[in-house]
Design a protein around this motif. Structure first.
Motif, mmCIF file in Angstrom:
data_model
loop_
_atom_site.group_PDB
_atom_site.id
_atom_site.type_symbol
_atom_site.label_atom_id
_atom_site.label_comp_id
_atom_site.label_asym_id
_atom_site.label_seq_id
_atom_site.Cartn_x
_atom_site.Cartn_y
_atom_site.Cartn_z
ATOM 1 N N ALA A 283 31.518 31.947 38.990
ATOM 2 C CA ALA A 283 32.355 32.530 40.047
ATOM 3 C C ALA A 283 33.493 31.585 40.418
ATOM 4 N N ARG A 284 33.193 30.309 40.416
ATOM 5 C CA ARG A 284 34.192 29.327 40.803
ATOM 6 C C ARG A 284 34.526 28.478 39.592
ATOM 7 N N ARG A 285 35.777 28.131 39.430
ATOM 8 C CA ARG A 285 36.159 27.281 38.310
ATOM 9 C C ARG A 285 35.521 25.910 38.490
ATOM 10 N N SER A 286 34.889 25.423 37.429
ATOM 11 C CA SER A 286 34.232 24.123 37.554
ATOM 12 C C SER A 286 34.481 23.307 36.294
ATOM 13 N N LEU A 287 34.194 22.009 36.387
ATOM 14 C CA LEU A 287 34.236 21.167 35.201
ATOM 15 C C LEU A 287 33.184 21.690 34.222
ATOM 16 N N LEU A 288 33.275 21.288 32.967
ATOM 17 C CA LEU A 288 32.417 21.900 31.948
ATOM 18 C C LEU A 288 31.148 21.087 31.703
ATOM 19 N N PHE A 289 30.791 20.266 32.658
ATOM 20 C CA PHE A 289 29.524 19.549 32.552
ATOM 21 C C PHE A 289 29.020 19.296 33.962
ATOM 22 N N ARG A 290 27.737 18.949 34.088
ATOM 23 C CA ARG A 290 27.233 18.552 35.401
ATOM 24 C C ARG A 290 26.255 17.409 35.233
ATOM 25 N N VAL A 291 26.205 16.552 36.234
ATOM 26 C CA VAL A 291 25.256 15.441 36.218
ATOM 27 C C VAL A 291 24.244 15.696 37.325
ATOM 28 N N LEU A 292 22.968 15.724 36.960
ATOM 29 C CA LEU A 292 21.907 16.033 37.914
ATOM 30 C C LEU A 292 20.903 14.886 37.930
ATOM 31 N N TYR A 293 20.223 14.743 39.055
ATOM 32 C CA TYR A 293 19.141 13.751 39.078
ATOM 33 C C TYR A 293 17.941 14.338 39.793
ATOM 34 N N TYR A 294 16.769 13.943 39.340
ATOM 35 C CA TYR A 294 15.531 14.331 40.012
ATOM 36 C C TYR A 294 14.517 13.232 39.756
ATOM 37 N N ARG A 295 14.050 12.621 40.825
ATOM 38 C CA ARG A 295 13.106 11.500 40.719
ATOM 39 C C ARG A 295 13.634 10.427 39.757
ATOM 40 N N ARG A 296 12.961 10.250 38.600
ATOM 41 C CA ARG A 296 13.392 9.168 37.723
ATOM 42 C C ARG A 296 14.362 9.628 36.642
ATOM 43 N N ASN B 160 5.624 15.619 39.042
ATOM 44 C CA ASN B 160 6.246 16.503 38.061
ATOM 45 C C ASN B 160 7.609 15.973 37.631
ATOM 46 N N ALA B 161 7.978 16.284 36.390
ATOM 47 C CA ALA B 161 9.276 15.845 35.886
ATOM 48 C C ALA B 161 10.367 16.855 36.221
ATOM 49 N N TYR B 162 9.969 18.104 36.522
ATOM 50 C CA TYR B 162 10.959 19.135 36.853
ATOM 51 C C TYR B 162 10.761 19.596 38.291
ATOM 52 N N PRO B 163 11.841 19.813 39.007
ATOM 53 C CA PRO B 163 11.711 20.233 40.399
ATOM 54 C C PRO B 163 11.239 21.681 40.504
ATOM 55 N N VAL B 164 10.604 21.989 41.599
ATOM 56 C CA VAL B 164 10.286 23.386 41.905
ATOM 57 C C VAL B 164 11.533 23.986 42.532
ATOM 58 N N LEU B 165 11.997 25.067 41.964
ATOM 59 C CA LEU B 165 13.261 25.626 42.427
ATOM 60 C C LEU B 165 13.030 26.811 43.342
ATOM 61 N N ARG B 166 13.705 26.803 44.433
ATOM 62 C CA ARG B 166 13.693 27.965 45.316
ATOM 63 C C ARG B 166 14.742 28.930 44.784
ATOM 64 N N ALA B 167 14.417 30.204 44.807
ATOM 65 C CA ALA B 167 15.371 31.190 44.323
ATOM 66 C C ALA B 167 16.597 31.180 45.220
ATOM 67 N N GLY B 168 17.752 30.855 44.660
ATOM 68 C CA GLY B 168 18.978 30.820 45.442
ATOM 69 C C GLY B 168 19.621 32.198 45.463
ATOM 70 N N ARG C 138 24.623 15.558 41.388
ATOM 71 C CA ARG C 138 23.902 16.362 42.386
ATOM 72 C C ARG C 138 22.405 16.302 42.141
ATOM 73 N N PRO C 139 21.599 16.502 43.186
ATOM 74 C CA PRO C 139 20.163 16.632 42.935
ATOM 75 C C PRO C 139 19.913 17.901 42.130
ATOM 76 N N GLU C 140 18.900 17.877 41.282
ATOM 77 C CA GLU C 140 18.654 19.002 40.386
ATOM 78 C C GLU C 140 18.187 20.207 41.201
ATOM 79 N N ASP C 141 19.035 21.239 41.281
ATOM 80 C CA ASP C 141 18.681 22.396 42.091
ATOM 81 C C ASP C 141 18.913 23.693 41.334
#
Lengths: 219, 428
Positions: free
Chosen positions: B97-110, A32-40, B83-86
């Motif tokens: 809730a927390r002040r953060s930068l206005l962008f994020r970089v995520l990765y998942y597999r490729r 899959n290209a998108y991860p399965v997300l657990r409800a946080g 960060r891994p895509e979560d």
């Protein structure tokens, strides 16, 4: 790769059904290209909800006992008001937990308001204006300063909140000038401390304060 | 200069001024670009690449703060972390809730994804950042490939050029007054729970899509807009057809006014079609879409639109209004403007990577969250990727759209996040 005979489209991923027409797919599934997300869920959510339920239970029990024993006076109202005050302060803290300096300013406002209300509703003996607020406000100023230094914040991140705390220190002058105080010296000391704090702020962080004001007030 | 008191900060540009007041959990104003590589992403190399890229984009090192009259951007020491895509796609970045930068970089597999809050930048600006990031990543990950160091994208553009507010540069006081757009058809339907977005990507070979558009005498954007209009019409009830279907299309103003800004610099045009009064065949819709594009995509028209929006920002009483009041008014204005649009389609266009980097990249894609049905497209080499992001449970518009493209003889490959819940036991 998967293929939908009905729509004549290829489908990636491991799904068994076409995302367009939901027919079964043929071919080889892939990753899959998108991860399965657990409800946080927030770790605070369950304890807060349990505490809220316990509060309601305690209040309900007190009212029930109080109603059964009417001769003991309306003490359950005091219990309920105490629980409500606790929740107000807790709520402000939890809501602003992301930025400690903002939390301090909000707590200053909430504690002051709750103290005044308690004094007013219990016959206005004047203890809030005479003692509690003039002692509380310089303590908050000190707490704000310690928090800013301990967290290693940059001037831009604490100056505004610290200034608000210091300016709040002059508020006890209002009942003083209106002649509403029974005991004068705590309020005078509070205003004096605030004046020294304000002078120190302007002398040591004047340039930063001006730059911060320019940012916040730009039109 | 007193160094201790110096802290870089930026006023919001004209387009960005509306976003903080109007962002919410179901309309996060966050968009995502992703780059799919041919091999799995290596987190350490991505972090190193991100650190290098941050040095070249000072504006990305900032947080959003509330002033008394306007929001503004302020330099921040917060670290940028890959960060891994979560999180669900386009999860809100502000308010949080927390002040953060206005962008994020995520990765998942490729995939490497860059999610940007629209206050910071528009698609074209964010693309500069992503291209630079991918370039740095590839040169760290594949040192043997010998990617030339001087060849990174967006080199040769100074920090001042990247930070420039081009709306201010090209603003002239207009004579025109404001008018409200007529109400457009709104796609009805139940929304997905928890403000989730259903993503449906369609990859089409660029050459065949281009040939298909050319054979009808249209551009890619015109053809796809016409197909999208017809797809929305397919789901309309007869009694709704008295309202026009209107698609908003952002236009990159850098193509009309010279600018190298990495911030917002776009205008929006409305392309509508009244299915109640006109024929619904593809040639008829396409002809009308082409006419609209010709009329609206002129430098004078775009300048007039830009000027009228900037005039609001320069209006003295509006500037003097305190921020909480502005928040309320802007939220209300945003809701009013939303009634004038059915869906949105944004074609970012052709994306190029410097020579040597292409062979590591499979495709690029883009998607955005804005409360209504959104389609975004980007092309890289021979893969044209159009991505639908929809807050609705029903995906009938997308179904008709891709089936129509398939009927036009195009080879469509779909990717989706839709069935993720059903498949928890299969893949993680």
């Amino acid at each position: 790769m998967l293929f939908c005979e009905q729509c004549r489209v290829h489908v990636t991923g491991s799904s068994g059904r076409c995302p367009l027409c939901q027919s079964p797919l043929t071919g080889q599934p892939e990753e899959n290209a998108y991860p399965v997300l657990r409800a946080g869920k927030s770790p605070l959510r369950l304890p807060l909800r349990l505490a809220a339920l316990a509060t309601v239970a305690v209040a309900a029990a007190c009212f029930a006992i109080n109603l059964s024993l009417p001769d003991t006076g309306w003490w359950s109202a005091i219990v309920a008001a105490a629980l409500a005050s606790t929740w107000l302060l807790l709520g402000v803290t939890v809501r602003k937990r992301g930025s400690p300096m903002k939390a301090i300013v909000w707590q200053l406002g909430a504690v002051s308001a709750v103290t005044l209300l308690w004094d007013l509703c219990t016959g206005f003996a004047g203890w809030s204006l005479d003692f509690v607020l003039p002692i509380f406000l310089p303590c908050v100023q000190l707490a704000a300063l310690i928090a800013a230094k301990a967290l290693g914040l940059r001037p831009a991140d604490y100056l505004f909140s610290l200034t608000l705390c210091i300016l709040a220190g002059f508020l006890p002058l209002i009942p003083l000038l209106c002649g509403a105080l029974g005991v004068v010296y705590p309020s005078v000391i509070c205003a004096g401390i605030s004046l020294v704090a304000l002078a120190a702020l302007l002398l040591f962080k004047g340039a930063e304060l001006k730059a911060d004001a320019q940012r916040r007030l730009h039109l | 200069m007193n160094d201790r008191s110096y802290l870089p900060w930026w006023r919001l540009d004209n387009a960005a001024k509306i976003f903080p007041s109007t962002s919410s959990a179901h309309d996060s104003k966050v968009f995502r670009f992703f780059c799919e590589l041919k091999e799995e992403v290596e987190p350490a190399a991505l972090q190193a690449a991100l650190d290098r890229t941050m040095e070249r984009f000072p504006l990305y090192r900032c947080v959003l703060k509330r002033g008394w009259f306007w929001y503004y951007l302020e330099d921040s020491p917060l670290p940028a972390v890959a960060r891994p895509e979560d999180l669900p796609p386009c999860f809100p970045l502000y308010p949080s809730a927390r002040r953060s930068l206005l962008f994020r970089v995520l990765y998942y597999r490729r995939r490497v994804s860059l999610e940007v809050y629209h206050v910071l930048s528009d698609g074209a600006g964010a693309l500069d950042f992503l291209r630079a990031l991918v370039w740095e990543y590839l040169s760290i990950r594949y040192p043997q490939a010998g990617l030339p160091q001087g060849g990174a994208p967006a080199f040769g553009v100074s920090d001042q050029q990247k930070e420039a507010d081009s709306f201010q540069k090209y603003y002239e006081k207009p004579a025109r007054r404001f008018g409200l757009d007529p109400a457009a058809y709104q796609i009805p339907g139940e929304r997905l729970p928890k403000n989730r977005l259903a993503i449906l990507e369609g990859r089409i070979p660029t050459a065949s899509l281009l040939a298909c558009a050319r054979s009808r005498g249209a551009t890619l954007t015109e053809l796809l807009t016409a197909v999208l209009l017809r797809s929305i019409h397919e789901g309309m009830r007869v009694r709704d057809q008295k309202k026009p279907v209107v698609i908003t299309i952002p236009v990159n103003l850098r193509n009309y006014f010279p600018s190298f800004s990495s911030r917002n610099f776009f205008a929006i045009i409305h392309v509508g079609y009244d299915f109640g009064r006109n024929e619904d065949s593809l040639p008829a819709v396409l002809a009308q879409v082409k006419r609209s594009f010709e009329e609206k995509l002129t430098q004078e028209q775009l300048k007039a639109q830009m000027n009228s929006l900037c005039a609001l920002e320069h209006n003295f009483p509006i500037r003097m209004a305190p921020l909480p009041l502005k928040d309320v008014v802007l939220r209300w204005a945003n809701r009013l403007a939303a009634h004038g649009a059915t869906a949105s389609f944004s074609n970012v266009g052709r994306l190029a990577m410097p020579k040597g980097a292409e062979k590591y990249i499979r495709q690029f894609g883009v998607l955005t969250c804005a409360g209504c049905l959104q389609a975004c497209a980007v092309s890289f080499q021979d893969s044209f990727v159009i991505t639908f992001a929809s807050p609705f449970r029903s995906r009938e518009t997308e179904r008709v759209f891709f089936q129509e493209l398939s009927r036009l003889g195009l080879d469509v490959t779909l990717t989706t996040n839709i069935e993720e819940e059903a498949e928890q036991h299969v893949v993680l």
